[in-house]
Design a protein around this motif. Sequence first.
Motif, PDB file in Angstrom:
ATOM      1  N   ALA A 114     -20.306 103.922 133.807  1.00 18.41           N
ATOM      2  CA  ALA A 114     -21.330 103.881 132.752  1.00 18.41           C
ATOM      3  C   ALA A 114     -20.943 104.800 131.591  1.00 18.41           C
ATOM      4  CB  ALA A 114     -22.679 104.284 133.327  1.00 18.41           C
ATOM      5  N   ALA A 156     -24.712  99.617 131.351  1.00 18.97           N
ATOM      6  CA  ALA A 156     -24.168  99.520 132.707  1.00 18.97           C
ATOM      7  C   ALA A 156     -25.271  99.220 133.715  1.00 18.97           C
ATOM      8  CB  ALA A 156     -23.440 100.810 133.071  1.00 18.97           C
ATOM      9  N   GLN A 201     -21.803 101.168 140.674  1.00 19.98           N
ATOM     10  CA  GLN A 201     -21.871 101.839 139.376  1.00 19.98           C
ATOM     11  C   GLN A 201     -21.673 103.336 139.562  1.00 19.98           C
ATOM     12  OE1 GLN A 201     -25.107 102.524 135.720  1.00 19.98           O
ATOM     13  NE2 GLN A 201     -25.790 101.687 137.665  1.00 19.98           N
TER      14      GLN A 201
END
Length: 301
Positions: free
Chosen positions: A11, A52, A67
Motif C-alpha cells: 500500500a 490498496a 496486503q
Amino acid sequence: YPQQPIELVAAGDPGGGLDLHARLIEMAFNQAKLADKPFTIVNKGAGGGNVATAYMVTQKGSPYSLQVNTNRVLLNPLNGTTKHTLKDMTPVVRLTTEYEIWVVRSDSKYKTVKDVIEDLKKDPKSLPFGIGTAPPCTDQLNVLIPAKAAGVDIKGLKIVAFRGGADVGTQLMGGHIGIGSTSLSELVALVEAGRLRPLVVSSFQRLDKLPNVPTWKESGLDVVLGHWRGIFGTPAMPKEAYDYWNKKFEQMTQSKPWKELLAKNDLQDAFLTGDKFAAALEKDAVLYKELLGALGMLKQQ
C-alpha cells in the motif's frame, strides 16, 4: 493451498517503507525456503493506502491476495478519506515496527524532552513541530499522545507536515522549525553525523543505535509508540489461508534470513498472530478516535 502465486499488495509506492517490506518478505521466504508458491508484488500507493485497501475489497473471499499496510487502515476511515474499515479486511499478522523520535538541531537550546514539555505547557504554539507526512499519521501521533499525557493542550499545538522525514531534517538544519517528530530511520544519517540530536525515542527500551537517548517512560510518561507494518487478507478470507499464513509468517520471523534483513534495515521485530493483532488494532482504534476527535479531525462517528 496454495495452488497459484500470491499477490502481495504494497500500500505504498516503489521505494517506500511498505514496498520495502513486501520485498523483504519475498527475499526472506526465498532464502529460508518457505515459499510454496512465488509472490507477485503489486504497488498501489495512491490515496494514502486507500487504493490498496479498496482493491483488496474487490478480491473478497480470495485466498491469493495479501496486503502490506500500516496504521493508516485505522486513521484513514476515522479521518473520512475512505469508507472501508477493519470490517472490510482480515488482520493476518503484525510483522515489524520502527520507533519515533523527537529531534532537534545539535545546537538547540532544548537539552531534554522535559524542557520542551515545559514550554509547550506555557504556550502550545511556541514550538512548531515538523512531521514527515500529512496527518493523520504516526509522526503526528508521536506528538499528540505524549503531549496529552503530559497535560499539554493538544488543540493548541502547531504541527507542520512536510513531504518526508528527509524534508524534516532539511527544515531543522535550516532553522525553519525547532523540533521534528519522525521515525529514526528517516534521519539516522544526520543523527549519526552529529548534526541532529534526538531528545527521546518512543520504544519500550533504549535502542542500540541510540544508547544515550531516553525513552518516554524514562522521561516520566507511560508512552510507547511504534510505526508498525502488518499483513491483511481480503474480506471473508478463507480460514485455510488465514491459518496457513499465520504459520508461514511465524516461521519467517524466526528464520535467520528475516532477522538479518531486519537488522540491516533498522527494523524491530513486532510479530503478533492474527487474533492478537486484531485485538491490538481495536485498542488503537479507540485511542485514535479520541485523539482525532479532540482535534476536530474525526469525520467518522
